[in-house]
Design an enzyme around this catalytic site. Structure first.
Site, PDB file in Angstrom:
ATOM      1  N   ILE A  91       0.852  -1.191   0.000  1.00  0.00           N
ATOM      2  CA  ILE A  91       0.000   0.000   0.000  1.00  0.00           C
ATOM      3  C   ILE A  91       0.890   1.244   0.000  1.00  0.00           C
ATOM      4  CG2 ILE A  91      -1.767   1.280   1.276  1.00  0.00           C
ATOM      5  CD1 ILE A  91      -2.745  -1.442   2.363  1.00  0.00           C
ATOM      6  N   HIS A  97       9.490   4.140  -0.846  1.00  0.00           N
ATOM      7  CA  HIS A  97       9.626   2.725  -0.475  1.00  0.00           C
ATOM      8  C   HIS A  97       8.677   1.853  -1.296  1.00  0.00           C
ATOM      9  CE1 HIS A  97      10.505  -0.623   2.230  1.00  0.00           C
ATOM     10  NE2 HIS A  97       9.198  -0.830   2.339  1.00  0.00           N
TER      11      HIS A  97
END
Length: 160
Positions: A91, A97
Site C-alpha cells: 500500500i 519505499h
C-alpha cells in the site's frame, strides 16, 4: 485490465482438464495480513473449485512482499511443485519505499518463473490505500487471489 471495468473474480476458465494431479505452491506475505489472508482464501477456493486436490496445495508464509521472490524460488525449486502463486499487498505510503518494493517484487517473481520454466504468478496488490486493497481482496472488485489461481491453472494447461 482496469479493475473498475472488470471483477478480478470473473475468470473464464473453460474446458478444464483434470488438474487433480498438479501441485501448487502458494507463497503468502504476512504484511497486510487482513488483505493477504483474503487473497489466500480466494486462491485456494478457486483452485479447489477448478478440481485441485487440497493436499496438493502447499502454503509458505514470508514476512513481506519483498520476500515473495525468494519464497517463490524455494517453491519453484521443488520438483513436485507445478506452479507457484505469490500473494501480497503493498500500500502506497508517504515515501518512495512503495516503488522500490513493487518493482523488486514484480521483477523477482518474473525472474523465478523464467529461471525454473514453470508458472510463477504475480498475485500482488499495489494500491493507494487500504480500502482499494480490500476492494480487490474479496470486495467490490472481486479477489486478486481468484485471478492468480485461475492464471496458474491456465498457464499449466497452456503448456500441457
Amino acid at each position: 485490465m482496469a479493475t473498475s471495468l472488470k471483477s478480478l473474480s470473473d475468470n473464464k476458465v473453460s474446458g478444464i482438464k483434470d488438474i487433480s494431479g498438479y501441485k501448487f505452491g502458494i507463497v503468502v506475505s504476512e504484511w497486510n495480513e487482513e488483505v493477504t489472508e483474503a487473497l489466500y482464501s480466494g486462491a485456494l477456493g478457486t483452485l479447489i473449485g477448478l478440481g485441485a486436490v487440497r493436499e496438493n496445495v502447499v502454503r509458505m508464509d514470508v514476512p513481506g512482499s519483498f520476500e515473495l521472490s525468494l519464497g517463490a524460488q524455494w517453491m519453484a525449486q521443488r520438483e513436485d511443485i507445478d506452479a507457484v502463486i505469490t500473494l501480497g499487498c503493498v500500500i502506497q505510503g508517504e515515501t518512495r519505499h512503495f516503488d522500490f518494493i513493487c518493482q523488486a517484487c514484480a521483477q523477482g517473481v518474473t525472474d523465478v518463473g523464467l529461471k525454473y520454466d514453470k508458472p510463477v504468478i504475480f498475485g500482488v496488490l499495489t494500491t493507494d490505500n487500504q480500502k482499494q486493497a480490500m476492494d480487490r481482496a474479496g470486495g467490490k472488485h472481486g479477489n486478486k487471489g481468484d485471478e492468480a489461481a485461475a492464471t496458474a491453472v491456465k498457464m499449466l494447461l497452456a503448456r500441457a
